[in-house]
Design a protein around this motif. Sequence first.
Motif, PDB file in Angstrom:
ATOM      1  N   ALA A  33       0.874  -1.175   0.000  1.00 18.06           N
ATOM      2  CA  ALA A  33       0.000   0.000   0.000  1.00 18.06           C
ATOM      3  C   ALA A  33       0.910   1.225   0.000  1.00 18.06           C
ATOM      4  O   ALA A  33       1.722   1.398   0.907  1.00 18.06           O
ATOM      5  CB  ALA A  33      -0.908   0.005   1.218  1.00 18.06           C
ATOM      6  N   ARG A  34       0.792   2.040  -1.029  1.00 16.30           N
ATOM      7  CA  ARG A  34       1.588   3.269  -1.111  1.00 16.30           C
ATOM      8  C   ARG A  34       0.678   4.447  -0.771  1.00 16.30           C
ATOM      9  O   ARG A  34      -0.431   4.542  -1.285  1.00 16.30           O
ATOM     10  CB  ARG A  34       2.173   3.447  -2.496  1.00 16.30           C
ATOM     11  CG  ARG A  34       3.164   2.364  -2.874  1.00 16.30           C
ATOM     12  CD  ARG A  34       3.819   2.670  -4.213  1.00 16.30           C
ATOM     13  NE  ARG A  34       4.573   1.537  -4.695  1.00 16.30           N
ATOM     14  CZ  ARG A  34       5.811   1.258  -4.336  1.00 16.30           C
ATOM     15  NH1 ARG A  34       6.437   2.023  -3.477  1.00 16.30           N
ATOM     16  NH2 ARG A  34       6.432   0.203  -4.827  1.00 16.30           N
ATOM     17  N   VAL A  35       1.171   5.325   0.097  1.00 11.96           N
ATOM     18  CA  VAL A  35       0.412   6.500   0.513  1.00 11.96           C
ATOM     19  C   VAL A  35       1.033   7.719  -0.163  1.00 11.96           C
ATOM     20  O   VAL A  35       2.250   7.911  -0.111  1.00 11.96           O
ATOM     21  CB  VAL A  35       0.435   6.663   2.053  1.00 11.96           C
ATOM     22  CG1 VAL A  35      -0.425   7.846   2.468  1.00 11.96           C
ATOM     23  CG2 VAL A  35      -0.035   5.383   2.731  1.00 11.96           C
ATOM     24  N   GLU A  41       4.935  10.291  -3.053  1.00 12.14           N
ATOM     25  CA  GLU A  41       4.849   9.157  -2.141  1.00 12.14           C
ATOM     26  C   GLU A  41       5.415   9.540  -0.783  1.00 12.14           C
ATOM     27  O   GLU A  41       6.527  10.050  -0.676  1.00 12.14           O
ATOM     28  CB  GLU A  41       5.622   7.965  -2.700  1.00 12.14           C
ATOM     29  CG  GLU A  41       5.483   6.728  -1.847  1.00 12.14           C
ATOM     30  CD  GLU A  41       6.198   5.522  -2.426  1.00 12.14           C
ATOM     31  OE1 GLU A  41       6.603   4.673  -1.619  1.00 12.14           O
ATOM     32  OE2 GLU A  41       6.370   5.446  -3.651  1.00 12.14           O
ATOM     33  N   GLU A  44       5.188   3.728   2.410  1.00 10.87           N
ATOM     34  CA  GLU A  44       4.943   2.428   1.778  1.00 10.87           C
ATOM     35  C   GLU A  44       4.714   1.424   2.891  1.00 10.87           C
ATOM     36  O   GLU A  44       5.556   1.272   3.781  1.00 10.87           O
ATOM     37  CB  GLU A  44       6.146   2.018   0.933  1.00 10.87           C
ATOM     38  CG  GLU A  44       5.980   0.684   0.256  1.00 10.87           C
ATOM     39  CD  GLU A  44       7.199   0.312  -0.561  1.00 10.87           C
ATOM     40  OE1 GLU A  44       7.774  -0.759  -0.272  1.00 10.87           O
ATOM     41  OE2 GLU A  44       7.584   1.083  -1.456  1.00 10.87           O
ATOM     42  N   VAL A  64      -3.957   5.621   8.162  1.00 10.57           N
ATOM     43  CA  VAL A  64      -4.078   4.438   7.309  1.00 10.57           C
ATOM     44  C   VAL A  64      -3.653   3.231   8.125  1.00 10.57           C
ATOM     45  O   VAL A  64      -2.574   3.230   8.722  1.00 10.57           O
ATOM     46  CB  VAL A  64      -3.168   4.565   6.060  1.00 10.57           C
ATOM     47  CG1 VAL A  64      -3.292   3.320   5.189  1.00 10.57           C
ATOM     48  CG2 VAL A  64      -3.507   5.811   5.273  1.00 10.57           C
ATOM     49  N   ALA A  71      -5.924  -2.780   3.370  1.00  4.11           N
ATOM     50  CA  ALA A  71      -5.627  -1.428   3.845  1.00  4.11           C
ATOM     51  C   ALA A  71      -6.926  -0.645   3.935  1.00  4.11           C
ATOM     52  O   ALA A  71      -7.846  -0.847   3.139  1.00  4.11           O
ATOM     53  CB  ALA A  71      -4.663  -0.729   2.895  1.00  4.11           C
ATOM     54  N   VAL A  73      -8.567   3.424   5.502  1.00  2.00           N
ATOM     55  CA  VAL A  73      -8.418   4.690   6.217  1.00  2.00           C
ATOM     56  C   VAL A  73      -9.383   4.606   7.387  1.00  2.00           C
ATOM     57  O   VAL A  73     -10.594   4.505   7.200  1.00  2.00           O
ATOM     58  CB  VAL A  73      -8.725   5.897   5.306  1.00  2.00           C
ATOM     59  CG1 VAL A  73      -8.714   7.187   6.106  1.00  2.00           C
ATOM     60  CG2 VAL A  73      -7.724   5.975   4.165  1.00  2.00           C
ATOM     61  N   CYS A  83     -13.462   8.756   2.525  1.00  2.00           N
ATOM     62  CA  CYS A  83     -12.302   7.858   2.553  1.00  2.00           C
ATOM     63  C   CYS A  83     -12.454   6.806   3.659  1.00  2.00           C
ATOM     64  O   CYS A  83     -12.091   5.646   3.472  1.00  2.00           O
ATOM     65  CB  CYS A  83     -11.013   8.649   2.721  1.00  2.00           C
ATOM     66  SG  CYS A  83     -11.006   9.767   4.135  1.00  2.00           S
ATOM     67  N   SER A 104      -3.920   9.942  -0.969  1.00  2.00           N
ATOM     68  CA  SER A 104      -4.461   8.739  -1.595  1.00  2.00           C
ATOM     69  C   SER A 104      -3.649   7.529  -1.163  1.00  2.00           C
ATOM     70  O   SER A 104      -2.457   7.624  -0.882  1.00  2.00           O
ATOM     71  CB  SER A 104      -4.459   8.868  -3.116  1.00  2.00           C
ATOM     72  OG  SER A 104      -3.158   9.075  -3.597  1.00  2.00           O
ATOM     73  N   VAL A 105      -4.317   6.391  -1.109  1.00  5.70           N
ATOM     74  CA  VAL A 105      -3.704   5.110  -0.781  1.00  5.70           C
ATOM     75  C   VAL A 105      -3.940   4.203  -1.980  1.00  5.70           C
ATOM     76  O   VAL A 105      -5.079   3.969  -2.360  1.00  5.70           O
ATOM     77  CB  VAL A 105      -4.330   4.483   0.484  1.00  5.70           C
ATOM     78  CG1 VAL A 105      -3.679   3.157   0.816  1.00  5.70           C
ATOM     79  CG2 VAL A 105      -4.260   5.444   1.654  1.00  5.70           C
TER      80      VAL A 105
END
Length: 121
Positions: A33-35, A41, A44, A64, A71, A73, A83, A104-105
Amino acid sequence: MRRNDVFLLLAVLALSGALFFALRANSGPAGIARVYHEGDEIAELSLSGPGEFRWEDGDDYVLVRVEDGRARVTEASCPDKLCVNTGAVSRAGAAIVCLPNRVSVVLEKPGDAGELDAVAF
């Protein structure tokens, strides 16, 4: 209904079914999951174990949480909480977006980082 109409309908249904299964096969379980904040970014998170990340900027925040290969929120300072209400996501390509906080995730398969979707000239 004429015979050609039946053939056309069957062809459209077959193409739709093939497209559905092709897209579904490409979006398997995610591993990362990248935030992102404003497209950059900022974290991670591995989906292989539990973890969490909290982004803060003044009074704005997004929490998160990762657990059970998913994953979500769990908390955010945005007024509408879309979200948070999105719930947990686990498939590669899925995303959770908090527009008021510009966070964003995005879930990806392991090894997908840096791959190009398309190139335009």
